[in-house]
Design a protein around this motif. Structure first.
Motif, short mmCIF file in Angstrom:
data_model
loop_
_atom_site.label_atom_id
_atom_site.label_comp_id
_atom_site.label_asym_id
_atom_site.label_seq_id
_atom_site.Cartn_x
_atom_site.Cartn_y
_atom_site.Cartn_z
N MET A 39 0.71 -0.92 -0.23
CA MET A 39 -0.01 0.18 0.04
C MET A 39 1.13 1.37 0.26
N ALA A 40 0.59 1.94 -0.82
CA ALA A 40 1.17 4.05 -0.37
C ALA A 40 0.35 4.82 -0.27
N ALA A 41 0.80 5.49 -0.03
CA ALA A 41 0.19 6.79 0.92
C ALA A 41 -0.73 8.00 -0.52
N SER A 42 -1.67 8.28 -0.58
CA SER A 42 -1.95 8.90 -1.65
C SER A 42 -0.57 10.49 -1.90
N ASP A 43 -0.16 10.82 -1.56
CA ASP A 43 0.47 11.26 -1.05
C ASP A 43 2.04 11.51 -1.87
N ALA A 44 2.65 9.91 -2.05
CA ALA A 44 3.74 9.59 -1.99
C ALA A 44 3.94 9.79 -2.98
N GLY A 45 5.71 9.74 -3.33
CA GLY A 45 6.09 10.74 -3.89
C GLY A 45 6.42 9.58 -5.58
N GLU A 46 6.13 10.11 -6.81
CA GLU A 46 5.75 9.73 -8.04
C GLU A 46 7.10 8.23 -8.15
N SER A 47 8.20 8.26 -8.12
CA SER A 47 9.11 7.05 -8.10
C SER A 47 9.26 6.39 -7.19
N THR A 48 8.74 6.32 -5.39
CA THR A 48 8.23 5.68 -4.52
C THR A 48 6.79 5.41 -4.98
N ALA A 49 6.31 5.22 -5.08
CA ALA A 49 5.25 4.66 -5.73
C ALA A 49 5.30 3.53 -6.63
N LYS A 50 6.23 4.12 -7.59
CA LYS A 50 6.61 3.08 -8.93
C LYS A 50 6.94 2.11 -8.10
N LYS A 51 8.30 2.28 -7.65
CA LYS A 51 9.06 1.48 -6.56
C LYS A 51 8.23 0.42 -6.22
N ALA A 52 7.26 0.65 -5.81
CA ALA A 52 6.25 -0.30 -4.98
C ALA A 52 5.89 -0.98 -5.63
#
Length: 167
Positions: A39-52
């Motif tokens: 799960m990722a937070a709604s305001d997570a960084g683009e690269s962080t969300a992409k890696k996750a």
């Protein structure tokens, strides 16, 4: 903040030791095939969300974006802020996504997928895998010990593996 049932489930998972949070721990949980949901937070960084999302795809688990920001997610799990987390217990992951699906019907497919996986895993708990007797090696008989001299005490094993043997 903590009235959200999804965040309460994530806090429970954290206290149970079944939550990996942060980029590195989520990566490890996914690569070791221990993650059940990322799960990722709604305001997570683009690269962080992409890696996750990449880690979740490699582990073949669902990736969800929570309707909570990093500060709210972090407060729910007892941290200052958290962008990504992975639940490593199937029951907790299924319950959290089920509560998320109750709030937003867009998560219903993932909820049913995890619920079915939970039922499969729970049905296998406690059952041992059948053993194929033909492929199992026969237990070797213990090696025969040489006869001792009458009146001699058995030699004790040396507990220090680095100690030199004196004969």
């Amino acid at each position: 903040m903590m009235n959200d049932p999804v965040l309460r489930m994530l806090g429970l998972a954290r206290r149970a030791g079944k939550l990996a949070f942060g980029d590195e721990l989520v990566r490890e949980a996914c690569m070791e095939k221990k993650a059940r949901c990322v799960m990722a937070a709604s305001d997570a960084g683009e690269s962080t969300a992409k890696k996750a999302a990449f880690y979740a795809e490699r582990a073949n688990v669902p990736f969800l974006v929570l309707p909570a920001d990093k500060q709210t997610l972090g407060a729910a799990i007892g941290k200052g802020g958290c962008a990504v987390c992975a639940v490593t217990d199937i029951g907790l992951a299924s319950a959290a996504v089920q509560r998320l699906a109750a709030q937003d019907s867009g998560y219903a497919d993932v909820s049913t997928q995890l619920a079915e996986k939970n039922v499969r895993i729970q049905s296998r708990r406690g059952k041992k895998k059948p053993r194929d007797r033909a492929s199992q090696p026969q237990a070797a008989e213990p090696a025969a010990q040489p006869p001792r001299r009458a009146g001699s005490a058995p030699r004790k094993a040396n507990k220090n593996p680095r100690a030199k043997r004196v004969f």
